[in-house]
Motif scaffolding. Structure first.
Motif, short mmCIF file in Angstrom:
data_model
loop_
_atom_site.label_atom_id
_atom_site.label_comp_id
_atom_site.label_asym_id
_atom_site.label_seq_id
_atom_site.Cartn_x
_atom_site.Cartn_y
_atom_site.Cartn_z
N HIS A 332 0.87 -1.17 0.00
CA HIS A 332 0.00 0.00 0.00
C HIS A 332 0.91 1.22 0.00
O HIS A 332 1.76 1.36 0.88
CB HIS A 332 -0.91 0.00 1.23
N ASP A 402 -2.16 -8.93 9.27
CA ASP A 402 -3.17 -7.89 9.27
C ASP A 402 -2.59 -6.66 8.58
O ASP A 402 -1.60 -6.09 9.06
CB ASP A 402 -3.55 -7.57 10.71
N ASP A 404 -3.87 -3.68 8.34
CA ASP A 404 -4.33 -2.39 8.86
C ASP A 404 -3.23 -1.58 9.55
O ASP A 404 -3.12 -0.37 9.29
CB ASP A 404 -5.51 -2.59 9.81
N ILE A 407 -0.97 -0.07 6.81
CA ILE A 407 -1.64 0.98 6.04
C ILE A 407 -1.82 2.24 6.87
O ILE A 407 -1.61 3.36 6.39
CB ILE A 407 -3.00 0.46 5.51
N GLU A 408 -2.15 2.06 8.15
CA GLU A 408 -2.34 3.22 9.02
C GLU A 408 -1.04 4.01 9.18
O GLU A 408 -1.05 5.25 9.17
CB GLU A 408 -2.86 2.76 10.38
#
Length: 474
Positions: A332, A402, A404, A407-408
């Motif tokens: 990402h 995971d 997330d 990406i965060e």
């Protein structure tokens, strides 16, 4: 006659479409459940898991024409795959047909005219191999598995851009299959507005089956390599780097990488897993002439941890980042264009770069300027030639992890850098970020012109699995 259907009616693959295509297709066709389908749908970004209804691996331009015409007639959603290296995963579409160009891998070099004719499935490592056999190089990317087609159509940031411009700046002509199933050649002399749009406007305007590039004398021997500094000296290193760039010659091609040093055979074990600032360096000229120019990069704010700069081949240097971006991981990206680095921008980068969720994530800056900044901005669709750097924040995770937290982290770093950015972005670094970010990639003037070209060559938005530009609607 081919029926022209509005893009809103484009649908998944149907048995009638597959049957019609089989009658005129010489390449390989893969449907779900076929041997080879699962492998054929794999692309570089393992986070993209779309399942096309058909993958049409073309054997030549005739297959491209057949696929476009059949997909138009039957109203089938269509994606275009070149190298499959785009982070947004636009090489795949859910349920539709993938027009797969990966088998079109021919390269022909004319060493006298210094031209390279390159088919749309060629990867830049193969392009380098063929051109370097004649002591030539085409400005093209930084990772050998990148596809030449997508790289060129989005602009083409790479190691040689400061010396000879972006990949799209070196494009002489392009063979294109348009949305109405016609084959044309776009150049400054023919279909000049299409040629303008292809140089930065992405895959919005047709299927490019081959490219003709200028090639330039370089190598095989060059002065290049990597210098690593400890992260605890990052602010001093970045400030010194910025100051040395103010009068850098075009031949000095550099960047910055803020990361955890990987476990790589070219690095000593003492730095493995250590937070570092990497300064990759290439001198795009005679190696002996580059020693003095490169020297400041080897002594930024004190002695480096590692200095790997020396005589090497251009092809070896081109593969420098390959180990950091293997196919199949989750990726990402978040990106900005930056002006010259301010102390505040440097402090923000240093504050966020090593708040990493894992050692695979990293931040990289590409130094622009030089021959990137020199052309008339109106000469090609690519935008913004005034930026000093392209910032790319890379979130990377292993299959099954995971995504997330990764990406965060990328989004938070990107948001923190927004006040220090120009507001523009390199279109090849965009993920699936929506219309607003596409506007940021082009600005209102160029977007209006691109929309007009789209209206002429693809009025129903048939080619829309991309960073999409709507026809006639800037």
């Amino acid at each position: 006659m081919t029926t022209i259907l509005p893009s809103a009616t484009l649908s998944p693959v149907t048995p009638a479409f597959v049957a019609a295509l089989r009658r005129s297709f010489a390449g390989e066709l893969f449907e779900p459940g076929d041997d080879g389908y699962e492998q054929a749908r794999l692309i570089w970004n393992g986070a993209i898991t779309r399942r096309p209804g058909l993958i049409a691996r073309c054997s030549g331009t005739a297959d491209v024409l057949a696929t476009v015409r059949a997909a138009r007639e039957h109203g089938i959603l269509t994606a275009i795959r070149g190298g499959g290296h785009n982070v947004a995963g636009n090489a795949l579409c859910e349920g539709g047909v993938v027009l797969d160009l990966s088998a079109l891998r021919g390269v022909r070099v004319d060493p006298v005219a210094r031209l390279a004719r390159v088919q749309a499935g060629v990867l830049i490592g193969a392009l380098d191999r063929e051109t370097q056999a004649f002591g030539l190089a085409c400005p093209a990317g930084i990772v050998t598995e990148t596809g030449v087609a997508g790289l060129t159509l989005g602009g083409g940031i790479g190691w040689l851009m400061r010396k000879w411009g972006l990949t799209c700046d070196n494009l002489r002509s392009a063979d294109v299959v348009t949305a109405d199933g016609q084959a044309v050649t776009a150049s400054r002399a023919d279909h000049d507005e299409l040629f303008w749009a292809l140089r930065g406007g992405g895959g919005n305007f047709g299927v490019v089956t081959s490219f003709e590039f200028d090639a330039h004398p370089l190598g095989p021997q060059v002065l290049a390599g990597l210098v690593l500094y400890p992260a605890e000296r990052a602010e001093q290193v970045l400030r010194a780097y910025r100051d040395h760039l103010t009068d850098a010659p075009d031949e000095l091609c550099t960047g910055l990488s803020l990361r955890i040093a990987p476990v790589a055979p070219y690095l000593p074990a003492s730095v493995h897993g250590r937070p570092v600032v990497g300064v990759p360096v290439l001198y795009a000229g005679p190696p002996a002439a580059g020693e003095r120019v490169v020297a400041p990069m080897r002594a930024l704010a004190g002695p480096p941890l590692v200095d790997l700069v020396g005589p090497t081949t251009f092809a070896v240097h081109q593969s420098l980042f390959d180990r950091s971006v293997p196919a199949g991981l989750g990726y990402h990206w978040k990106s900005h264009y930056l002006p010259p680095l301010t102390d505040a921008a440097i402090a923000t980068l240093v504050e966020w770069a090593w708040r990493l969720p894992c050692a695979s994530c990293y931040t990289i800056l590409f130094h622009l300027g030089g021959a990137v900044a020199r052309p008339d901005p109106a000469d090609a669709a690519f935008e913004d030639r005034t930026a000093e750097h392209a910032l790319n924040v890379n979130a990377v995770w292993q299959p099954g992890e995971d995504p997330d937290p990764h990406i965060e982290w990328a989004r938070e770093l990107w948001s923190a850098m927004a006040p220090h950015a120009t507001g523009g972005v390199y279109v090849n670094f965009l993920g699936s970020e929506g219309e607003e970010r596409v506007r940021a990639a082009y600005g209102p003037g160029k977007l209006a012109r691109l929309a007009a070209v789209k209206a002429r060559y693809d009025p129903t938005n048939f080619f829309r699995v991309n960073q999409n530009i709507a026809p006639g609607a800037p």
